[in-house]
Every structure is written in C-alpha cells, then in structure tokens.
Design an enzyme around this catalytic site. Structure first.
Site, PDB file in Angstrom:
ATOM      1  N   PHE A  15      25.638 -36.004  -8.787  1.00  0.00           N
ATOM      2  CA  PHE A  15      26.249 -35.789 -10.102  1.00  0.00           C
ATOM      3  C   PHE A  15      26.630 -34.333 -10.354  1.00  0.00           C
ATOM      4  O   PHE A  15      26.833 -33.930 -11.494  1.00  0.00           O
ATOM      5  CB  PHE A  15      25.331 -36.303 -11.223  1.00  0.00           C
ATOM      6  CG  PHE A  15      24.869 -37.720 -11.031  1.00  0.00           C
ATOM      7  CD1 PHE A  15      25.793 -38.744 -10.878  1.00  0.00           C
ATOM      8  CD2 PHE A  15      23.527 -38.029 -10.991  1.00  0.00           C
ATOM      9  CE1 PHE A  15      25.380 -40.056 -10.694  1.00  0.00           C
ATOM     10  CE2 PHE A  15      23.105 -39.340 -10.800  1.00  0.00           C
ATOM     11  CZ  PHE A  15      24.033 -40.346 -10.657  1.00  0.00           C
ATOM     12  N   ARG A  68      45.921 -46.482  -6.493  1.00  0.00           N
ATOM     13  CA  ARG A  68      45.461 -47.595  -5.667  1.00  0.00           C
ATOM     14  C   ARG A  68      43.933 -47.590  -5.601  1.00  0.00           C
ATOM     15  O   ARG A  68      43.330 -46.553  -5.335  1.00  0.00           O
ATOM     16  CB  ARG A  68      46.034 -47.474  -4.244  1.00  0.00           C
ATOM     17  CG  ARG A  68      45.773 -48.720  -3.409  1.00  0.00           C
ATOM     18  CD  ARG A  68      46.136 -48.569  -1.932  1.00  0.00           C
ATOM     19  NE  ARG A  68      47.456 -47.998  -1.696  1.00  0.00           N
ATOM     20  CZ  ARG A  68      48.609 -48.647  -1.866  1.00  0.00           C
ATOM     21  NH1 ARG A  68      48.600 -49.892  -2.274  1.00  0.00           N
ATOM     22  NH2 ARG A  68      49.748 -48.046  -1.624  1.00  0.00           N
ATOM     23  N   VAL A 106      37.826 -42.412  -9.337  1.00  0.00           N
ATOM     24  CA  VAL A 106      37.401 -43.145 -10.531  1.00  0.00           C
ATOM     25  C   VAL A 106      35.990 -42.767 -10.984  1.00  0.00           C
ATOM     26  O   VAL A 106      35.590 -43.105 -12.087  1.00  0.00           O
ATOM     27  CB  VAL A 106      37.427 -44.677 -10.332  1.00  0.00           C
ATOM     28  CG1 VAL A 106      38.823 -45.166 -10.094  1.00  0.00           C
ATOM     29  CG2 VAL A 106      36.493 -45.106  -9.206  1.00  0.00           C
ATOM     30  N   GLU A 149      34.380 -40.170 -11.961  1.00  0.00           N
ATOM     31  CA  GLU A 149      34.165 -39.381 -13.173  1.00  0.00           C
ATOM     32  C   GLU A 149      34.965 -39.950 -14.335  1.00  0.00           C
ATOM     33  O   GLU A 149      34.526 -39.897 -15.485  1.00  0.00           O
ATOM     34  CB  GLU A 149      34.502 -37.919 -12.896  1.00  0.00           C
ATOM     35  CG  GLU A 149      33.552 -37.348 -11.848  1.00  0.00           C
ATOM     36  CD  GLU A 149      33.617 -35.853 -11.656  1.00  0.00           C
ATOM     37  OE1 GLU A 149      34.662 -35.250 -11.958  1.00  0.00           O
ATOM     38  OE2 GLU A 149      32.619 -35.279 -11.187  1.00  0.00           O
TER      39      GLU A 149
HETATM   40 MO1  MOS Z   1      30.783 -33.521  -9.645  1.00  0.00          MO
HETATM   41  S1  MOS Z   1      30.071 -32.710 -11.402  1.00  0.00           S
HETATM   42  O1  MOS Z   1      31.864 -32.246  -9.183  1.00  0.00           O
HETATM   43  O2  MOS Z   1      29.558 -33.707  -8.545  1.00  0.00           O
END
Ligand code: MOS
Length: 733
Positions: free
Chosen positions: A243, A617, A692, A694
């Site tokens: 994350f 896609r 997708v 984020e």
């Molecule tokens: Mo993402 S916040 O760039 O792992």
C-alpha cells in the site's frame, strides 16, 4: 521497445488469454502457506540469528547515552548496534527523505536507535529491554496540524493551479459552498510487517525482504552501506501487502544489514507491529477548505481547494488537491497544496496518495452542492464532466467515460428508487441511506523490463524484478506472455522480485500491471524475433498459436525451434513523452453505497457497495475485481473506522497496533460488486490497459459518508464518521 505513439489495432484486440478471469497462479501457494514472507525464509541462508529493533521514546531531541552493558551480558546476545556508533543514514531515496538510523538526533518517535542481536528472538527482545537510554527532549516540537499557519491558510504558498479569476467568480456565483473538511492520519496496516534477512559475503550483501520497488531498494541499500549497486541483491518474491509503505526500504533492512555486518552472521529483523505506525510512514492528515460556486442550473463556475497537510519536510504529506485540478470543469480555479513541516513521523504514499483524502472531502462537497441546488448528485456530476484538461483545454483526456460510469452504476444500483429526503427511510431499527461519489486517478506508467526464456520442452519462463504485492502481477504477466507466444498460462512459469532479474516498473501508483505487462510484451516480441531469425523468416510472417509457430502450411513446435538450446528474449518498454504531453491519461469510476445506521445507537453498517470502473482494457477481470473490492473495503475503513490519534503533547500515534487501529474486512460488508466498462486506451500501453488498484479506493469514503447523510440527515466533515458524531443529530426515535 519504444511506445512513442498511440497503439494501433493489435493482437490484444483479439485476445484470448488476456482479459480472461484466470485464478491467481500464486493463489494456492498463498492460501496454503507455501508462499513464504521475508521473515519466514528459513532456508535461504544458514545460521540466521535474530535482531530486535529499538525505537526512540521521544519525538524530538538527542540521545545523550546508550548503556549497553546489561544487554551485552544477557543470555544469547551476539552483538548490539546503536545509533551512536553510526553516521546518520538518511535520504537514501529522494522521495523518502527520512533518517533510517544513525546519529544522536531524534527526528520522530520510534525512529530506530538500536538493534540487539541474539541467538533467539526471545533473547534479543529481552536484552533490548535492558538498554539504558538517556534522552534530552526538545520541547519545541510541532505536532498539531490545526495549529500551523498552513492550516489557517496564512502562508503565501504558490498555487498548484490558477485558472481565470476564482475569487470574483466565487463571489458572484448563484449558489456557493465554503466548508472545511478534515481527514486523519492513517496507517497502511498491511498484513505482512516489514521484515528483512540480511547476509554479507565479503563486500556483497543479500537482503531477503518485503519491498514493492526492487531497483529503488537496491540503489538505496547500496547508498546506505556504501557499496556498489552490483554488490547488492534484493529478493522479494511474495509480499503480504504494501500500500505504499514498502515503496522504499525501511529501517528493518538497514538494521538487518548493519547488524549482520557487525556480528558476522545472517540477521533477520522484523518491525514489531506496535513499532510500524511511528517508525515507518503513514497517510498524512489533511485540513481542506473547499469552495465551490455554481450557477442556478448547477453548472460549476468556480472551484477553490486549499490543502494543509504535514510531513517531516515540506516535500511530503497528503496532497489532497491532486484530483481537483482535473476532475470537473470550471472556468475559474484556485488550487493550493500547503504542506507544513512538523515533528510527527514522516507521512508518505499510501494507496492512491492524494486522491484518497482529496476525494473523501471533494466528493462530499459535491453532495452538499447537489443538496443546495436541489439537484440529484448523479446529475450534478454529469453536468460538470469535462473531456479536456480544465487547466489547459488544448489537452484532451485520452479516453474518459466518467459519465458512463455514473449512468451504468445508477442503473445497476437502482439509484432512481433512492429516497432523496434524508433520515426518512427505515428498515426496522435501521435508518437506510444511499450515497454516490466519483472516482478519478491518473494512470501513470514506468519503464519496465523482462526476460523470457523458451526452453526445449516448449515451456516459457519469465524473469523480472517486478513485484506482486497481492495484486496478481504473476498472473497478468503470465497471461501476457501466453497471449503473445501462443501458449497457455500453464506453459508459463514466472520468477519475480529478484534484483538479479531485469528491472521493471515495480508496484506502486497503480502503474504496476499496465507497465509490467507491456514490458513482458516487449520481451516476447524480442523472443519472437529470435525465433524468426532461427527459422530464417520475417517475424511478421509467423503465427504463434497452440504452442506452435506456423508459417504457410508449416508448423513447428515452439520448443523445437532452439534445436535443444534455450532461446531468450529480453527487452523493456519505454514510454514516450507524447503520453504525458499530448493527453491526460487517467482512470475514472463511480461508487454507490447503501448504509444502515442504527436509529438509537448510531452504529453504521455498510450493506451494499457497487463500483463502476473505466480503466482501459481489463487484463484479468478476476484479479482486477479483487483489487477494486479490496480497495472498497479499505475505503470503508477510512470512512468510518480508521484514524491514528496524535498525542499532541509527546508527538506520537497512540493507537499504534491492530487492537487500537481497526480495519474492516470483506466479511463486514455483505454485498460488493464491480462493473468494468469495456474500454481500451490506445494512449496508455500497447495492451491499452490502465491501473485499477488505486482507482478502486478513490471516492469510496465519500460515497459512504454521503450515504450516511442520506440515512440520518447528519453531515459530518471530520473523518472518520464515527457514531459519536452522529448521535446528537439522529432523527427523533
Ligand atoms: Mo502506492 S501508495 O504507490 O504503493
């Protein structure tokens, strides 16, 4: 391979493997415990011993002394490295200007200051408790964002965007909103803690670690330990979530390396869960003033957004204005991002950094505008769509279907039967509400390389330092190779996360899948050319299907082309400037949420969620759906649960473990669904794909908050929306 013009019609438009909902090929390993995380890699090197990390007990000041006598005498202790015996190790990566270790100065709470090495974990931990640390605390520290000049809007920071004349357009608008929203600091709370096993061999070091960006990490370790990059190997094949907190090497890697060098044994260090929140990074808190002006029909004429946030340097923080500059039309705009330097642990990227906090606030502001205008919130958003960069109308979006996301979602969700009167729908003891919010996030890409090896048995092996942080990289990369080489996914094996392999885009910023699959494509094209040369044919005359290479009436099994030896293709995709200069390449979505709020207690339950995504896609609808559903779950956490509470006296996050920092899980939300629009963005990559992972988080929390307002009539502007903020405003029961 250069990608320096939009993709034309190509083999991915006729795809048979790309686009299929194939199960993750690493799935069985993950769910049976056979995909080891860094700390569990007992077999990679013999003689591993345990390092236990120690974090500073003050947020700002100096360490006067560290008495190691008692710790050194403790059973099993092999050595201790303290911060006082090292020069500061900081700035090992430009985007991550924190001090990982070294020196007597403490810049934030739980900054790593010592690592104690012993034969067993318990011995190391017990000895660590016997260190005698003497601090001199500096009481001048700043811990309260609300008390900064940035929060008060009293700085003269240069705007990120000025278009037209915001102030006069806002002053003369028929309908206006001027509200301040706050979002708290949040923790990544990934499942696998930061962990590293380090082993030295002369001047070379190997780190088995958990990291999203292998090549960045290799460079950072080389700099930290002052050795050439080729002497550093990072290996991170399975990652239990990142994350963003694993974009950069953290103190576990630095301490493991220093300790291993000192004691002459391989050393493993994991950051204990209660140390992660303050030792590493987090999503920075924000205070956002949003002003929107519209004409009486709902056409937005003025957008103002001021964001105050904080980091250890003014280079960081959560820039919540990122989506504001491009999401909606408005001829007059004033957008300012204003990070304050504060003495809390450093904030840095956490999934959809900027958009998450920004759309939490802005998409609530849009809901408030719809309310003021007496308009449906879906209609307001549709009316203010833009197909060009609002800051530069000469730049179009490459492919934008936001309106279709809203319309498709409204229909599938049953939006037309929503009761727009707040607090007026009941299901037994539950107040029912429905909310909508928009999603916007750019679709960046990074250069990405891979090597593909065709072996005489007709199988293909992919090698790349790309990481799979739980996202499905293994699977979509294997699908790409199978597609290009005319193989099935079962014929493809794949090794990732090792710095011995070609440098890839890595995982971050939702660029991973789009970039890395394009890199695999480039490598496979190189292999196809090598095959054509072997056959003395032109590559364009060859057809690759069913494990065969065919030309005219002749078919040869792929494995036979090399005549008993391996054939290798290696290349990287490099993205030309046209992609960022001629168009805006971005992803779009709409989130619809149904909540129940307990009419007496204010308890919030998310009952139903739907996301509609426009992300080019879709490489694999199963892994993409999992990404979006995971993100939606994360967005529920941000909306109603997650907040790292700051102790404003001593400067640390108080609830720094999973007992005090609660996150939702899928089981908390009975119904989640995702619709992907069937789009393809020729400006994005040869596969016409975009990220997708984020996008799925963008706007979710606002949709939850808007649903809560629809259920209760209470508008909460300081996140998270916990029940104590609802109680006094609930309809009479
Ligand atoms: Mo993402 S916040 O760039 O792992």
């Amino acid at each position: 391979m250069k990608f320096d013009s939009p993709a034309g019609e190509n083999l991915f438009d006729r795809a048979t493997v790309i686009g299929q909902p194939i199960h993750r090929i690493d799935g069985p390993l993950k769910v049976t415990g056979h995909a080891p995380y860094a700390y569990e890699r007992h077999a990679v090197v013999e003689g591993q011993v345990y390092g236990y990390p120690v974090g500073a007990g003050i947020a700002k000041g100096r360490i006067l002394a560290i008495d190691t006598t008692a710790a050194e005498a403790a059973p099993g202790v092999l050595g201790i490295v303290t911060t006082l015996e090292h020069d500061p190790i900081e700035g090992v990566f430009d985007y991550d200007p924190v001090r990982h270790f070294g020196g007597d100065e403490v810049l934030h709470y739980h900054q790593a200051i010592a690592v104690v090495v012993a034969e067993t974990f318990e011995q190391a931990r017990a000895a660590a408790n016997r260190l005698g640390i003497e601090y001199e605390r500096d009481d001048s520290a700043a811990f309260d964002l609300a008390a900064t000049p940035e929060a008060a809007g009293e700085t003269d920071t240069a705007p990120a965007q000025t278009v037209g004349d915001f102030e006069s357009a806002f002053a003369s608008a028929a309908v206006t909103l001027d509200e301040t929203y706050t979002t708290p600091a949040e923790s990544h709370a990934m499942m696998e803690p930061h962990a590293t096993i380090a082993a030295w061999d002369g001047d070379s070091v190997t780190l088995w670690t958990s990291n999203q960006m292998i090549a960045w990490g290799r460079g950072s370790i080389a700099k930290a330990f002052d050795v050439p990059a080729e002497n550093v190997r990072l290996d991170s094949p399975y990652i239990g979530g990142g994350f963003g907190v694993k974009l950069f090497v953290r103190s576990d890697a630095i301490m493991a390396g220093l300790a291993a060098r000192k004691v002459g044994r391989p050393v493993k260090v994991a950051l204990p869960r209660p140390m992660i929140a303050n030792n590493t990074t987090h999503r920075g808190e924000t205070i956002q003033r949003i002003r929107i002006g519209a004409d009486a029909d709902g056409r937005i004429t003025a957008i103002g957004h001021h964001n105050a946030t904080n980091a250890l340097t003014t280079a960081g923080g959560e820039n919540s204005t990122l989506p504001t500059v491009a999401f909606y039309a408005a001829a007059n705009r004033l957008v300012v991002n204003d990070p304050a330097r504060m003495d809390l642990p450093n904030s840095n990227a956490m999934r959809a950094p900027g958009e998450t906090a920004g759309l939490m606030a802005f998409e609530v502001a849009m809901d408030e505008m719809a309310e003021k205008l007496g308009m449906d919130p879906v209609e307001l958003r549709i009316l203010n769509d833009t197909q060009v960069d609002p800051g530069n109308p000469d730049i179009p979006f490459s492919d934008r279907h936001y309106v279709e996301c809203l319309n498709r979602g409204a229909e599938a969700f049953g939006w037309s039967s929503r009761n727009s009167a707040p607090g007026a729908t009941r299901d037994g003891v539950w107040l029912i509400g429905h909310g909508v919010a928009g999603a916007y996030r750019p679709a960046p890409v990074l250069a990405s390389g891979a090597r593909v090896v065709l072996t005489p048995d007709g199988r293909l092996r992919i090698e790349s330092d790309m990481t799979d942080i739980g996202t499905g990289s293994y699977t979509v990369m294997a699908q790409t190779a199978a597609e290009v080489m005319g193989l099935s996914v079962a014929d493809v094996s794949i090794g990732l996360g090792d710095s011995d392999f070609p440098v890839s885009a890595g995982s971050g910023g939702q660029w991973g899948a789009a970039s890395a699959t394009a890199g695999v494509y480039a490598a496979c094209v190189a292999l196809r050319q090598a095959i054509a040369e072997r056959l003395d044919m032109a590559e364009g005359d060859l057809t690759f299907e069913n494990g065969m290479v065919r030309t005219g009436n002749t078919s040869v099994p792929l494995g036979e082309v090399g005549g008993g030896t391996d054939l290798v293709g290696e290349d990287a995709i490099e993205f030309g400037a046209f992609r960022s200069q001629e168009v805006l390449v971005a992803t779009f979505g709409a989130h619809f949420v149904e909540v129940g709020v307990h009419a007496h207690t204010g308890e919030i339950r998310v009952r139903r969620m739907l996301a509609v995504c426009d992300a080019g896609r879709i490489l694999n609808p199963m892994t993409a759906r999992s990404q979006v559903i995971g993100a939606m779950t994360m967005g529920v956490g941000a909306a109603i649960m997650e907040e790292m509470a700051v102790d404003h006296r001593y400067g640390f996050f108080v609830n720094h473990d999973l007992a005090g920092y609660e996150v939702p899980v899928h089981f908390d939300i009975p119904s989640q669904d995702v619709i992907f629009l069937e789009t393809a963005d020729a400006y994005s990559t040869p596969l016409k794909a975009k990220g997708v992972g984020e996008l799925g988080l963008c706007g979710v929390s606002a949709a939850v908050a808007n649903a809560i307002t629809n259920a209760t009539g209470v508008r909460v502007r300081n996140y998270p929306v916990t029940l104590d903020k609802l109680l006094s405003g609930l309809p009479a029961a």
